[in-house]
Design an enzyme around this catalytic site. Structure first.
Site, PDB file in Angstrom:
ATOM      1  N   ASP A  15      56.653  42.223  57.789  1.00 53.21           N
ATOM      2  CA  ASP A  15      57.447  42.824  58.870  1.00 53.21           C
ATOM      3  C   ASP A  15      57.233  42.124  60.205  1.00 53.21           C
ATOM      4  OD1 ASP A  15      58.635  44.778  57.295  1.00 53.21           O
ATOM      5  OD2 ASP A  15      57.059  46.266  57.693  1.00 53.21           O
ATOM      6  N   ARG A  94      46.600  54.001  66.499  1.00 52.17           N
ATOM      7  CA  ARG A  94      47.796  53.578  67.232  1.00 52.17           C
ATOM      8  C   ARG A  94      47.674  53.635  68.751  1.00 52.17           C
ATOM      9  NH1 ARG A  94      49.217  50.392  63.354  1.00 52.17           N
ATOM     10  NH2 ARG A  94      49.394  51.526  61.405  1.00 52.17           N
ATOM     11  N   ASP A 123      54.409  55.850  63.105  1.00 53.44           N
ATOM     12  CA  ASP A 123      53.701  54.888  63.943  1.00 53.44           C
ATOM     13  C   ASP A 123      54.519  54.415  65.137  1.00 53.44           C
ATOM     14  OD1 ASP A 123      51.335  55.064  62.570  1.00 53.44           O
ATOM     15  OD2 ASP A 123      51.950  53.588  61.072  1.00 53.44           O
ATOM     16  N   SER A 175      52.559  50.184  50.439  1.00 53.34           N
ATOM     17  CA  SER A 175      52.386  49.911  51.855  1.00 53.34           C
ATOM     18  C   SER A 175      51.035  50.499  52.254  1.00 53.34           C
ATOM     19  CB  SER A 175      53.524  50.572  52.628  1.00 53.34           C
ATOM     20  OG  SER A 175      53.177  50.621  53.970  1.00 53.34           O
TER      21      SER A 175
HETATM   22  N1  ARG Z   1      51.444  58.806  56.934  1.00 53.33           N
HETATM   23  C1  ARG Z   1      50.349  58.289  57.634  1.00 53.33           C
HETATM   24  C2  ARG Z   1      50.460  58.570  59.109  1.00 53.33           C
HETATM   25  O1  ARG Z   1      51.504  58.889  59.560  1.00 53.33           O
HETATM   26  C3  ARG Z   1      50.091  56.852  57.389  1.00 53.33           C
HETATM   27  C4  ARG Z   1      51.179  55.881  57.678  1.00 53.33           C
HETATM   28  C5  ARG Z   1      50.661  54.511  57.597  1.00 53.33           C
HETATM   29  N2  ARG Z   1      51.399  53.588  56.902  1.00 53.33           N
HETATM   30  C6  ARG Z   1      51.167  53.069  55.685  1.00 53.33           C
HETATM   31  N3  ARG Z   1      51.596  51.895  55.501  1.00 53.33           N
HETATM   32  N4  ARG Z   1      50.580  53.661  54.715  1.00 53.33           N
HETATM   33  O2  ARG Z   1      49.519  58.483  59.832  1.00 53.33           O
END
Ligand code: ARG
Length: 392
Positions: A15, A94, A123, A175
């Site tokens: 990405d 983040r 995110d 992911s």
């Molecule tokens: N759902 C989780 C959150 O919102 C993790 C998202 C992170 N992304 C991933 N590629 N697993 O904090």
């Protein structure tokens, strides 16, 4: 015309590699920023990749210490747990990344920042709300929300066409976001709720079947809510977390499978691994149980729940969260003590707990001799409580 400077949150994955090229084509001078929060990380590789993809410059920073101290620790002390299963590993990283994007933008005199988050995820919200809190005038670009590429396959084609260095050998099935506080795993075959999580999805933990056959004890010492020692050895918070990930991982501690309510209203399935986070979360709750009175415990539940929600929704630099920190820090002053746990086949069992601020008094609790509790007090107390009941 002089090019506009832009700071890109860059991981070197598909990405952000495509983002880099796409933004460069739009005429920006790209300065990348990569944070090490505890993922697999090779600064050398990242630098080479970024350069090859056309970055003007890259900042690579090891932020594990700051992450532990200023993001993980407050959340641990707050007892923040989202939907009973998620200790917020990704969410806590983040605002820290956003803070550095803003700092670098300021020092580089850049007017733009960009990230590679998707339009469906949490995110983008966390990064952008943090950026808006810290630098309201900075312009934010999120290529994944408006570029023409609509799938992973198209991104791979785009990367190949533009000669971007991507890992095509590693056919990524999930992911994954990893840092020292935990791993978040989603997408691919996990999207079908009928599928079990395949063992190879996990990074930090052994399965219950493959876990060590012998239980293992670990003693954790806290000072004012902060873990300071394990098994009587003083370590930095980062080292404690990294060590407990190893210990917990071999006992299958800290796996959860959550049908999660995202900020954007979607339910999604997320698999988490967070051995150290769960061990510390449970251990600190033991100290609280011992030290806090009933009202503190009840009120703390409310605070924990708000805290988790604010962290999850990206409101880290928001007034309410800062005010909750004040309560948490003040109330954590007495959270000092030791907890001994036994880890075995996915379970965390408490063996011992102690604190010099403990409210537990054996001579009051005992049913044996040397009882300090005065039996005469009970009858009058019940009579008073019973007044409205008798009247009714
Ligand atoms: N759902 C989780 C959150 O919102 C993790 C998202 C992170 N992304 C991933 N590629 N697993 O904090």
């Amino acid at each position: 015309m002089k090019k506009q400077k832009l700071i890109l949150a860059y991981s070197g994955g598909l990405d952000t590699s495509c983002c880099l090229n796409w933004l460069k084509d739009k005429g920006f001078e790209i300065i990348c920023f990569s944070a090490n929060l505890g993922s697999e990380f090779s600064p050398k590789e990242l630098r080479a990749k970024a350069k090859k993809s056309g970055a003007f410059k890259i900042y690579v920073k090891d932020l594990r210490k700051e992450f532990s101290q200023n993001y993980i620790l407050p959340s641990l002390k707050a007892g923040a747990l989202y939907q009973n299963k998620y200790l917020l590993s990704t969410a806590l990283g983040r605002p820290l990344i956003a803070k550095y994007l803003v700092d670098i933008a300021k020092s580089e005199n850049a007017g733009y920042v960009a990230h590679g988050c998707s339009a469906k995820g949490n995110d983008q919200i966390r990064l952008e709300l943090a950026i808006k809190s810290l630098a309201p005038d900075l312009k934010i670009i999120a290529p994944l929300r408006n570029w023409e590429l609509s799938s992973r396959e198209e991104e791979i084609d785009y990367a190949k066409k533009n000669n971007l260095p991507i890992d095509s050998t590693k056919n990524k099935i999930f992911s994954i976001d990893k840092n020292i506080w935990g791993v978040s795993i989603e997408a691919g075959l996990l999207e079908d709720l009928n599928n079990r999580v395949p063992e190879e999805a996990y990074i930090l933990t052994k399965s219950v079947h493959a876990a060590l056959k012998k239980p293992e004890r670990v003693e954790i010492e806290f000072q004012k809510g902060k873990p300071v020692k394990i098994n009587k050895t003083t370590l930095t918070l980062t080292n404690i977390i990294e060590k407990l990930n190893k210990i917990g991982g071999r006992h299958s501690i800290g796996r959860t499978d959550l049908i999660e309510d995202r900020v954007v209203g979607i339910k999604s399935r997320e698999i988490y691994e967070a051995p150290a986070a769960w061990i510390l979360y449970k251990a600190l709750r033991e100290i609280e149980e011992l030290v806090f009175g009933k009202e503190m415990l009840e009120f703390k539940k409310i605070v924990s729940s708000y805290y988790a929600d604010l962290a999850y929704r990206g409101l880290w630099f928001y007034e309410l969260k800062n005010s909750l920190d004040a309560f948490i820090n003040k109330s954590s002053n007495k959270l000092s003590g030791k907890v001994e746990l036994e880890l075995y086949k996915g379970n965390i069992v408490t063996l011992k707990r102690s604190s010099r601020y403990s409210l537990y008094e054996k001579r009051l609790a005992t049913y044996g001799k040397k009882d300090l509790f005065c039996r005469d007090w009970a009858e009058g107390f019940i009579n008073i409580l019973g007044i409205p009941l008798k009247k009714r």
